[in-house]
Design an enzyme around this catalytic site. Structure first.
Site, PDB file in Angstrom:
ATOM      1  N   MET A  93      41.564  40.168  31.007  1.00 28.68           N
ATOM      2  CA  MET A  93      40.562  40.996  31.667  1.00 28.68           C
ATOM      3  C   MET A  93      41.113  41.707  32.899  1.00 28.68           C
ATOM      4  O   MET A  93      40.372  42.383  33.610  1.00 28.68           O
ATOM      5  CB  MET A  93      39.344  40.152  32.035  1.00 28.68           C
ATOM      6  CG  MET A  93      38.558  39.673  30.830  1.00 28.68           C
ATOM      7  SD  MET A  93      37.937  41.055  29.838  1.00 28.68           S
ATOM      8  CE  MET A  93      37.308  40.163  28.396  1.00 28.68           C
ATOM      9  N   HIS A 120      34.540  34.616  32.524  1.00 25.94           N
ATOM     10  CA  HIS A 120      35.950  34.498  32.876  1.00 25.94           C
ATOM     11  C   HIS A 120      36.190  34.702  34.370  1.00 25.94           C
ATOM     12  O   HIS A 120      35.423  35.389  35.051  1.00 25.94           O
ATOM     13  CB  HIS A 120      36.769  35.538  32.102  1.00 25.94           C
ATOM     14  CG  HIS A 120      36.338  36.946  32.395  1.00 25.94           C
ATOM     15  ND1 HIS A 120      35.233  37.527  31.793  1.00 25.94           N
ATOM     16  CD2 HIS A 120      36.845  37.889  33.247  1.00 25.94           C
ATOM     17  CE1 HIS A 120      35.097  38.760  32.255  1.00 25.94           C
ATOM     18  NE2 HIS A 120      36.051  39.002  33.136  1.00 25.94           N
ATOM     19  N   ILE A 121      37.254  34.094  34.876  1.00 31.55           N
ATOM     20  CA  ILE A 121      37.710  34.316  36.257  1.00 31.55           C
ATOM     21  C   ILE A 121      39.236  34.311  36.272  1.00 31.55           C
ATOM     22  O   ILE A 121      39.873  33.792  35.360  1.00 31.55           O
ATOM     23  CB  ILE A 121      37.198  33.246  37.252  1.00 31.55           C
ATOM     24  CG1 ILE A 121      37.637  31.840  36.807  1.00 31.55           C
ATOM     25  CG2 ILE A 121      35.696  33.333  37.429  1.00 31.55           C
ATOM     26  CD1 ILE A 121      37.377  30.765  37.854  1.00 31.55           C
ATOM     27  N   TYR A 183      37.664  34.735  46.118  1.00 29.47           N
ATOM     28  CA  TYR A 183      36.764  34.300  45.041  1.00 29.47           C
ATOM     29  C   TYR A 183      35.310  34.520  45.446  1.00 29.47           C
ATOM     30  O   TYR A 183      34.507  35.061  44.677  1.00 29.47           O
ATOM     31  CB  TYR A 183      37.028  32.825  44.749  1.00 29.47           C
ATOM     32  CG  TYR A 183      36.082  32.189  43.770  1.00 29.47           C
ATOM     33  CD1 TYR A 183      36.247  32.363  42.397  1.00 29.47           C
ATOM     34  CD2 TYR A 183      35.027  31.387  44.207  1.00 29.47           C
ATOM     35  CE1 TYR A 183      35.385  31.763  41.491  1.00 29.47           C
ATOM     36  CE2 TYR A 183      34.166  30.791  43.316  1.00 29.47           C
ATOM     37  CZ  TYR A 183      34.344  30.973  41.962  1.00 29.47           C
ATOM     38  OH  TYR A 183      33.485  30.383  41.069  1.00 29.47           O
ATOM     39  N   SER A 186      34.174  38.151  45.342  1.00 30.44           N
ATOM     40  CA  SER A 186      33.903  38.646  43.984  1.00 30.44           C
ATOM     41  C   SER A 186      32.572  38.133  43.458  1.00 30.44           C
ATOM     42  O   SER A 186      31.860  38.842  42.737  1.00 30.44           O
ATOM     43  CB  SER A 186      35.040  38.244  43.040  1.00 30.44           C
ATOM     44  OG  SER A 186      35.102  36.840  42.846  1.00 30.44           O
ATOM     45  N   THR A 222      40.166  22.741  35.372  1.00 39.16           N
ATOM     46  CA  THR A 222      40.659  23.696  36.369  1.00 39.16           C
ATOM     47  C   THR A 222      40.055  23.436  37.738  1.00 39.16           C
ATOM     48  O   THR A 222      40.762  23.419  38.756  1.00 39.16           O
ATOM     49  CB  THR A 222      40.347  25.137  35.927  1.00 39.16           C
ATOM     50  OG1 THR A 222      40.954  25.383  34.654  1.00 39.16           O
ATOM     51  CG2 THR A 222      40.871  26.144  36.940  1.00 39.16           C
TER      52      THR A 222
END
EC number: 1.1.1.146
Length: 292
Positions: A93, A120-121, A183, A186, A222
């Site tokens: 992405m 998603h990240i 993070y 965003s 994660t």
């Protein structure tokens, strides 16, 4: 004082009653049976669990992430669980062209689209911010801009199906936390953008729902690796989290809050924001834009 008694207090009362006591339709797994769903970031963690839940409900699923080998395993298991169909398209992405083309390919594979789940990240580690502009730019592009690109590409199909957009966000997009500046930026951007276009869709009668999912610490591999030795709080289970996200999207809820702490959920809900949004919306004349 007279204004408050006549206007503000009744409005506050109505919003409080709506916000805390309005009953949504009860979720039923068959709501997803035969539905055509995209899940991004689906090779592991919450995305993978969402794909598995959707498969059990009999949905058509197209999953994406960077790892082709892992996605193959996810698709294989989805078919074992009862998915109406399951496909994968691998890619990153970071590439906005891929993001746009992915939606078209997924729609062609399923013959349309009912639900777009954006999950998603980019890789994020906990650290103090000094001067890493590259990381800020990458976080904004992957965690935010690609969501916008995917939404724009999917909107024609979602309009046809009166579908849903589900945006997986974070408490870090509602509350300031240290060591996650890029993070957090965003995730705040996701709230601002998708909450704004939700208002536009409502006024312009676009029957596509937008559900913003505000998540706390979830026990994905994660996340656990990132917070190890730094954050001391209980993590919520990813399997249950994934199901709550799907429920919120199916019920067309504006926001879903999922966290191990009840207090977090109670404190983060903000009826005052809803009141302000309502009051400001009455000041706009949008007819000139809607009737173009």
């Amino acid at each position: 004082m007279a204004f408050m008694k006549k206007y503000l207090l009744p409005i506050l009362g109505l919003f409080m009653a709506y916000y805390y006591y309005s009953a949504n339709e009860e979720f039923r797994p068959e709501m997803l049976q035969g539905k055509k769903v995209i899940v991004t970031g689906a090779s592991k963690g919450i995305g993978r669990e969402m794909a598995y839940h959707l498969a059990k409900m009999g949905a058509h699923v197209v999953v994406t992430a960077r790892s082709k080998e892992t996605l193959q395993k996810v698709v294989s298991h989805c078919l074992e669980l009862g998915a109406a169909s399951a496909h994968y398209i691998a890619g990153t992405m970071e590439d906005m062209t891929f993001a746009e083309q992915f939606v078209a390919q997924a729609g062609k594979l399923m013959g349309g689209l009912d639900m777009l789940i954006l999950n998603h990240i980019t890789n994020t580690s906990l650290n103090l911010f000094h001067d890493d502009i590259h990381h800020v730019r990458k976080s904004m592009e992957v965690n935010f801009l690609s969501y916008v690109v995917l939404t724009v590409a999917a909107l024609p199909m979602l309009k046809q199906s009166n579908g849903s957009i589900v945006v997986v966000s974070s408490l870090a997009g509602k509350v300031a936390y240290p060591m996650v500046a890029a993070y957090s930026a965003s995730k705040f951007a996701l709230d601002g953008f998708f909450s704004s276009i939700r208002k536009e869709y409502s006024v312009s009668r676009v029957n596509v729902s937008i559900t913003l999912c505000v998540l706390g610490l979830i026990d994905t591999e994660t996340a656990m690796k990132a917070v190890s030795g730094i954050v001391h709080m209980q993590a919520a289970p990813k399997e249950e989290c994934a199901l709550e996200i799907i429920k919120g999207g199916a019920l067309r809820q504006e926001e879903v809050y999922y966290d191990s702490s009840l207090w977090t959920t109670l404190l983060i809900r903000n009826p005052c924001r809803k009141i302000l949004e309502f009051l400001y919306s009455t000041s706009y004349n949008m007819d000139r834009f809607i009737n173009k």
